[in-house]
Design a protein around this motif. Structure first.
Motif, PDB file in Angstrom:
ATOM      1  N   PRO A   1      24.031  37.376  34.595  1.00  0.00           N
ATOM      2  CA  PRO A   1      22.777  37.074  35.293  1.00  0.00           C
ATOM      3  C   PRO A   1      22.088  35.838  34.700  1.00  0.00           C
ATOM      4  O   PRO A   1      22.086  35.633  33.480  1.00  0.00           O
ATOM      5  CB  PRO A   1      21.942  38.340  35.059  1.00  0.00           C
TER       6      PRO A   1
ATOM      7  N   ARG B   1      25.103  43.008  41.577  1.00  0.00           N
ATOM      8  CA  ARG B   1      25.612  43.208  40.223  1.00  0.00           C
ATOM      9  C   ARG B   1      26.757  44.224  40.218  1.00  0.00           C
ATOM     10  O   ARG B   1      26.762  45.172  41.007  1.00  0.00           O
ATOM     11  CB  ARG B   1      24.495  43.720  39.295  1.00  0.00           C
TER      12      ARG B   1
ATOM     13  N   LYS C   1      27.665  43.666  32.835  1.00  0.00           N
ATOM     14  CA  LYS C   1      27.133  43.410  34.164  1.00  0.00           C
ATOM     15  C   LYS C   1      27.293  41.933  34.520  1.00  0.00           C
ATOM     16  O   LYS C   1      26.947  41.047  33.732  1.00  0.00           O
ATOM     17  CB  LYS C   1      25.643  43.783  34.240  1.00  0.00           C
ATOM     18  N   ARG C   2      27.866  41.680  35.685  1.00  0.00           N
ATOM     19  CA  ARG C   2      28.039  40.328  36.186  1.00  0.00           C
ATOM     20  C   ARG C   2      27.490  40.227  37.602  1.00  0.00           C
ATOM     21  O   ARG C   2      27.259  41.243  38.264  1.00  0.00           O
ATOM     22  CB  ARG C   2      29.525  39.944  36.187  1.00  0.00           C
ATOM     23  N   VAL C   3      27.320  39.006  38.051  1.00  0.00           N
ATOM     24  CA  VAL C   3      26.810  38.753  39.400  1.00  0.00           C
ATOM     25  C   VAL C   3      27.997  38.576  40.342  1.00  0.00           C
ATOM     26  O   VAL C   3      28.860  37.728  40.130  1.00  0.00           O
ATOM     27  CB  VAL C   3      25.929  37.494  39.432  1.00  0.00           C
TER      28      VAL C   3
ATOM     29  N   ASP D   1      23.123  33.738  40.317  1.00  0.00           N
ATOM     30  CA  ASP D   1      22.016  34.330  41.067  1.00  0.00           C
ATOM     31  C   ASP D   1      20.812  33.396  41.150  1.00  0.00           C
ATOM     32  O   ASP D   1      19.857  33.657  41.881  1.00  0.00           O
ATOM     33  CB  ASP D   1      21.607  35.679  40.473  1.00  0.00           C
TER      34      ASP D   1
END
Length: 202
Positions: free
Chosen positions: A123, A60, A52-54, A127
Motif C-alpha cells: 500500500p 487488498r 498485504k498487497r494492492v 493505490d
C-alpha cells in the motif's frame, strides 16, 4: 477505463493462468515444501512470508512467498537492496533463483494474481496512481512482467544509491508504471508466454 483488456483477452489470460498455475503447483509442490522448511529453520519463524498487497482495482490481498528475510529491530523498510542485512543465507539463494516466488502460484490459481502483470505493490504505491496511470490497476498483478524483467537487478541498483528509498520512489517506480502501461496497451497471450520463458531461462 481507456485501454483496458477486452473481455476475450481477459478470458484467455485467466484460462492460461489457471491451467499453468495448477500444473506448476503439482510439479513444484516438493520444492515449495522443501524451501518452506529451510526458511523455517533459517528465520526461526514461519517459513511463509504473507503480506498485504494492492491487487486489481486497488483491492487488498495477501501475497504468499517463501520467507527470505529475518526480522531485525528498527529495520522495517519495504525497499530491499542486495546488501540488506535482513536477507538470510538461504534467502539469497531463493531470491536469486526466484524460488521464493513459487507459492504465488496459489495466488494465481485463486484469481488474486496473474502469471504476467505489474508486480503487486505494498500500500502507498499503485493505490496512489492517478489519471491514465490507473490503467495499471485494471489487470491482476503478476509474478513476472516487462518491468520485473527490466529491473531484475533492482536490489543491486538500489544498493549503489545514496538514498535507495528516494531512487526507488522517484526513478524506478515511475519507469515501472510506464512499462506496465505499455504492457497493457500491447497485450497478447504470445507476449505473456515470452515473458514467462524469459523469466525462467534468462
Amino acid at each position: 477505463m481507456k485501454h483496458e483488456l477486452s473481455l476475450k483477452k481477459r478470458f484467455l489470460k485467466r484460462v492460461f493462468d489457471i491451467t499453468v498455475s495448477f500444473t506448476g503447483l503439482i510439479l513444484f509442490s516438493w520444492l515449495i515444501i522443501g524451501a518452506f522448511l529451510i526458511a523455517c529453520i533459517d528465520t526461526k519463524s514461519n517459513g511463509f512470508f504473507i503480506q498485504k498487497r494492492v491487487g486489481r482495482w486497488g483491492n487488498r490481498f495477501s501475497v504468499i512467498k517463501i520467507k527470505t528475510m529475518k526480522k531485525i529491530d528498527k529495520l522495517d523498510s519495504t525497499v530491499t537492496t542486495s546488501n540488506d542485512v535482513r536477507i538470510t543465507t538461504s534467502g539469497k539463494v531463493f531470491r536469486k533463483l526466484k524460488i521464493d516466488e513459487l507459492p504465488q502460484l496459489l495466488n494465481v490459481l485463486v484469481g488474486q494474481m496473474s502469471f504476467v502483470g505489474p508486480r503487486p505493490d505494498v500500500p502507498g504505491y499503485a493505490d496512489g496512481l492517478a489519471g491514465n496511470d490507473r490503467v495499471v490497476l485494471s489487470i491482476r498483478p503478476g509474478i513476472t512482467g516487462p518491468a520485473t524483467l527490466y529491473y531484475r537487478d533492482e536490489e543491486e541498483i538500489l544498493a549503489n544509491q545514496t538514498d535507495s528509498q528516494y531512487y526507488n520512489d522517484y526513478v524506478i517506480y515511475p519507469h515501472k508504471v510506464k512499462l506496465n502501461k505499455q504492457y497493457i496497451y500491447n497485450y497478447s497471450l504470445k507476449n505473456d508466454i515470452y515473458y514467462i520463458w524469459k523469466t525462467i531461462f534468462k
